[in-house]
Write a protein that holds these residues in place. Sequence first.
Motif, PDB file in Angstrom:
ATOM      1  N   SER A 171       0.828  -1.207   0.000  1.00 46.43           N
ATOM      2  CA  SER A 171       0.000   0.000   0.000  1.00 46.43           C
ATOM      3  C   SER A 171       0.860   1.253   0.000  1.00 46.43           C
ATOM      4  N   SER A 172       1.944   1.252   0.794  1.00 45.47           N
ATOM      5  CA  SER A 172       2.835   2.409   0.821  1.00 45.47           C
ATOM      6  C   SER A 172       3.536   2.587  -0.509  1.00 45.47           C
ATOM      7  N   LEU A 173       3.958   1.473  -1.124  1.00 42.50           N
ATOM      8  CA  LEU A 173       4.633   1.525  -2.420  1.00 42.50           C
ATOM      9  C   LEU A 173       3.710   2.098  -3.493  1.00 42.50           C
ATOM     10  N   GLU A 174       2.458   1.608  -3.536  1.00 38.62           N
ATOM     11  CA  GLU A 174       1.516   2.057  -4.560  1.00 38.62           C
ATOM     12  C   GLU A 174       1.105   3.517  -4.339  1.00 38.62           C
ATOM     13  N   SER A 175       0.951   3.923  -3.082  1.00 39.53           N
ATOM     14  CA  SER A 175       0.558   5.312  -2.800  1.00 39.53           C
ATOM     15  C   SER A 175       1.624   6.284  -3.277  1.00 39.53           C
ATOM     16  N   LEU A 176       2.903   5.972  -3.028  1.00 37.01           N
ATOM     17  CA  LEU A 176       3.969   6.859  -3.473  1.00 37.01           C
ATOM     18  C   LEU A 176       4.049   6.882  -5.000  1.00 37.01           C
ATOM     19  N   ARG A 177       3.838   5.736  -5.635  1.00 36.95           N
ATOM     20  CA  ARG A 177       3.869   5.694  -7.094  1.00 36.95           C
ATOM     21  C   ARG A 177       2.766   6.573  -7.698  1.00 36.95           C
ATOM     22  N   LEU A 178       1.573   6.471  -7.104  1.00 30.69           N
ATOM     23  CA  LEU A 178       0.458   7.267  -7.617  1.00 30.69           C
ATOM     24  C   LEU A 178       0.693   8.762  -7.405  1.00 30.69           C
ATOM     25  N   SER A 179       1.285   9.119  -6.259  1.00 28.31           N
ATOM     26  CA  SER A 179       1.501  10.543  -5.980  1.00 28.31           C
ATOM     27  C   SER A 179       2.535  11.153  -6.919  1.00 28.31           C
ATOM     28  N   LEU A 180       3.423  10.317  -7.503  1.00 28.66           N
ATOM     29  CA  LEU A 180       4.474  10.830  -8.389  1.00 28.66           C
ATOM     30  C   LEU A 180       4.106  10.733  -9.857  1.00 28.66           C
ATOM     31  N   GLU A 181       2.998  10.073 -10.170  1.00 33.01           N
ATOM     32  CA  GLU A 181       2.575   9.983 -11.567  1.00 33.01           C
ATOM     33  C   GLU A 181       2.293  11.374 -12.129  1.00 33.01           C
ATOM     34  N   GLY A 182       2.822  11.617 -13.285  1.00 31.90           N
ATOM     35  CA  GLY A 182       2.676  12.933 -13.906  1.00 31.90           C
ATOM     36  C   GLY A 182       3.841  13.847 -13.589  1.00 31.90           C
ATOM     37  N   LEU A 183       4.558  13.584 -12.474  1.00 34.52           N
ATOM     38  CA  LEU A 183       5.735  14.381 -12.118  1.00 34.52           C
ATOM     39  C   LEU A 183       7.027  13.681 -12.530  1.00 34.52           C
ATOM     40  N   VAL A 184       6.997  12.355 -12.551  1.00 32.84           N
ATOM     41  CA  VAL A 184       8.158  11.559 -12.943  1.00 32.84           C
ATOM     42  C   VAL A 184       7.777  10.758 -14.173  1.00 32.84           C
ATOM     43  N   ARG A 206      22.861   9.190   4.131  1.00 29.02           N
ATOM     44  CA  ARG A 206      21.973   9.463   3.007  1.00 29.02           C
ATOM     45  C   ARG A 206      20.868  10.397   3.479  1.00 29.02           C
ATOM     46  N   PRO A 207      20.281  11.209   2.568  1.00 27.72           N
ATOM     47  CA  PRO A 207      19.104  11.996   2.961  1.00 27.72           C
ATOM     48  C   PRO A 207      17.959  11.080   3.366  1.00 27.72           C
ATOM     49  N   VAL A 208      17.241  11.438   4.414  1.00 26.21           N
ATOM     50  CA  VAL A 208      16.139  10.627   4.932  1.00 26.21           C
ATOM     51  C   VAL A 208      14.899  11.506   5.029  1.00 26.21           C
ATOM     52  N   VAL A 209      13.776  11.022   4.482  1.00 22.45           N
ATOM     53  CA  VAL A 209      12.503  11.721   4.631  1.00 22.45           C
ATOM     54  C   VAL A 209      11.604  10.870   5.523  1.00 22.45           C
ATOM     55  N   ALA A 210      10.855  11.528   6.378  1.00 20.80           N
ATOM     56  CA  ALA A 210       9.999  10.821   7.335  1.00 20.80           C
ATOM     57  C   ALA A 210       8.587  10.697   6.780  1.00 20.80           C
ATOM     58  N   LYS A 211       8.060   9.483   6.853  1.00 24.70           N
ATOM     59  CA  LYS A 211       6.671   9.263   6.468  1.00 24.70           C
ATOM     60  C   LYS A 211       5.744   9.867   7.516  1.00 24.70           C
ATOM     61  N   PRO A 212       4.671  10.549   7.125  1.00 19.64           N
ATOM     62  CA  PRO A 212       4.291  10.898   5.753  1.00 19.64           C
ATOM     63  C   PRO A 212       5.065  12.115   5.256  1.00 19.64           C
ATOM     64  N   PHE A 213       5.287  12.209   3.949  1.00 19.02           N
ATOM     65  CA  PHE A 213       5.978  13.352   3.362  1.00 19.02           C
ATOM     66  C   PHE A 213       5.285  13.702   2.049  1.00 19.02           C
ATOM     67  N   ASP A 214       5.505  14.939   1.584  1.00 21.51           N
ATOM     68  CA  ASP A 214       4.897  15.354   0.319  1.00 21.51           C
ATOM     69  C   ASP A 214       5.958  15.375  -0.771  1.00 21.51           C
ATOM     70  N   ASN A 215       5.543  15.684  -1.966  1.00 25.75           N
ATOM     71  CA  ASN A 215       6.454  15.646  -3.111  1.00 25.75           C
ATOM     72  C   ASN A 215       7.533  16.714  -3.026  1.00 25.75           C
ATOM     73  N   GLN A 216       7.208  17.855  -2.416  1.00 26.39           N
ATOM     74  CA  GLN A 216       8.208  18.901  -2.276  1.00 26.39           C
ATOM     75  C   GLN A 216       9.352  18.438  -1.369  1.00 26.39           C
ATOM     76  N   GLU A 217       8.997  17.768  -0.259  1.00 23.72           N
ATOM     77  CA  GLU A 217      10.038  17.248   0.629  1.00 23.72           C
ATOM     78  C   GLU A 217      10.909  16.224  -0.089  1.00 23.72           C
ATOM     79  N   LEU A 218      10.291  15.344  -0.878  1.00 25.44           N
ATOM     80  CA  LEU A 218      11.055  14.342  -1.607  1.00 25.44           C
ATOM     81  C   LEU A 218      11.971  15.003  -2.635  1.00 25.44           C
ATOM     82  N   ALA A 219      11.450  16.053  -3.318  1.00 30.74           N
ATOM     83  CA  ALA A 219      12.273  16.755  -4.304  1.00 30.74           C
ATOM     84  C   ALA A 219      13.479  17.408  -3.638  1.00 30.74           C
ATOM     85  N   ARG A 220      13.278  18.029  -2.455  1.00 32.01           N
ATOM     86  CA  ARG A 220      14.399  18.644  -1.742  1.00 32.01           C
ATOM     87  C   ARG A 220      15.420  17.591  -1.315  1.00 32.01           C
TER      88      ARG A 220
END
Length: 682
Positions: free
Chosen positions: A563-576, A646-660
Amino acid sequence: MSRARPALLLLSASLIPVIILAAAMGWFFISEQQKAIDDDLRSRAVTMAATLQRELKTQIQLLSLVADSPRLDPPISRPGFAETARRLRERVPAWEQIRVSDEQGEVVLSLPPLQDDDGRRVVDVESHATVIRSGAPIIGNIAIGPNGQAAFAIRVPIQRKDRLRAVLSAVIRPAIVTNLLYAGGLPSTWSVWVVDGQDRLVASTGTPGLAGKPAGEFASFSGNGFGEAALKAGGDLRATEVALEETPWRVRVGLPIAEYDRPARNATILLVAASCFTLLLSGSAAFLFQRELHSRNRERESMANWQRMDALGKLTGQAAHDFNNLLMVFQSGVEGIKRRRNDEQRVTQLLSHMGDGVARGKTITQRLLSFSRRSNQGAAHIELDVRLNELEPLLRQAVNDTIVMETSLPDDLWPVHVDPASLEIALINLLTNSREAMENGGRVTISARNVPEAAIEDPGLHGAFVALTVTDTGTGIQPGDIVRIFEPFFSIRKDGRPGLGLTQVHSFAHGSGGAVKVTSLIGHGSAFTLLLPKSNVPRMPRQEIKPAIDLPRTMLIVDDTPSSLESLRLSLEGLVSTILTAASGEEALVVLDRNPQIEAVVSDIMMPGMSGIELAEEIARRNPRLPIVLMTGYSDKQEAGVEITRPVVAKPFDNQELARAFNTARARSSDNVVQLGLPTRS
């Protein structure tokens, strides 16, 4: 048994000093035994030297009488010399040869006569020259003659009318000295050897045939008076050295080091036995004391445990209540979106509420983790004046309208290196504590100052710090309560409700490598001071240009939770443009091998088998330039303080945090760790 414990405890405690005293007295007694052995060794060496000195002096006196005889008046008659020398050799068999030499060292007369191939000059030139120079008898050094035999010479001057005419010498084999050594009555295990002024061996016991060779061929000796010696044949000695009078000869006597150390070994055994017995008694005393203390405190401890469990239950219930409220926000949002999918305004409003819920849930989780955190894993460079200015609206909510809050920070305040989220929670907890101490209103001040290393009085702290102080004008804290206010669940509230606020402050300060100090005056207020470590990173310029943020075109997502894998994939569709997925670290390596066009990787940290940290290291080994970002909801390694490069982002995070995070990963250095969403480390 409970009545017997105090008596046994008293008996054990009283026996301990007695045993220690007995062991010390035994050690002193055996040390005296060792000193007596040294005295006996020295005495035997002195006696041996005196015996040898007396024998050599007798030889000199006899030879001097011959030198004064009219038979040796110049010019010396060869038949007269031969007759005199023959009679002397009959009386003194140890005299191998009797010679007369001139001032230049040439042998003019000798008995037995010199052979044609024998040298005509004396072998020990040094002793001959000494007699010519001083006009006094001398014992020469051991020397190897033309025939390969070792011998030493006794030389006396032949003087007539106060003028030295020649030198009379008696050449003696070292056997005469060896016989004296064996006749000295030393124990059979002891060793004795005699060396001349050139540290060559004159005679020794136990190893024949070494006369004339360096003394080290028999035994090496080091020391002044007493010292250690090592036999060439094997074995170590405790040895002493005594010099003979009027001659450079020295006598060395040694006994096996095992005999010398035997008293010390006995003392060691005694000391070890006494120490073991003392430790046994000490352990028994400690055990009995612990049992007694445990017995007396059992009832009080049971009551305290019940209170802690009750407080922990209340805390857990409060956290569950907050999370249930957040879940209700999401449940309502999901239901509302299902029913009104085409109502764009309604969906936008519901999504906004759900986003706020995510932020509140993230804050609650961080605060819960801050209570148990023991490491400084989230530390980052923080400029307090900037950070406090950003937090001022939130901090003012921690106090009510009857309290005036002021901030006083100097312009030259150093930046600090701490966990930003834990700092925020600590300040809120301190302000909440101040609010409860000022029910009728008052004033609270947040101030800070630089504390150089030289001004730190706590021996457990090292380096420079920034002292961040929260001062209030409340009722103050009783002196007896100050030492307990940081204990979990301890409370001085009037309603008796326990809390963990000050416990979190204490954990944050010590986990950051600093400390927390408190001072209070009843009726006048309290002051809590956080000593926070100074950051080694210089202050950032105020007009900082933010770097451009973009996402890679081809990305690999690794997560073992579907579920976590699919949610992140869907949130990045159209951006990646291209998104690849993997459910494990092993699968991710296979995908990378098949798709070399992948530009970046984002992976969960906690996965079965190969963790995200291990995956990142393996990818870096294969392709050091590939940007890698790690994501996590909770990492035991991270909470334990393990440094993650390595850079680490904490769940939950948005696309801006991932981009940074990807922007940071592209320019990261191998010794920096940056966390986004969670408190950052630098």
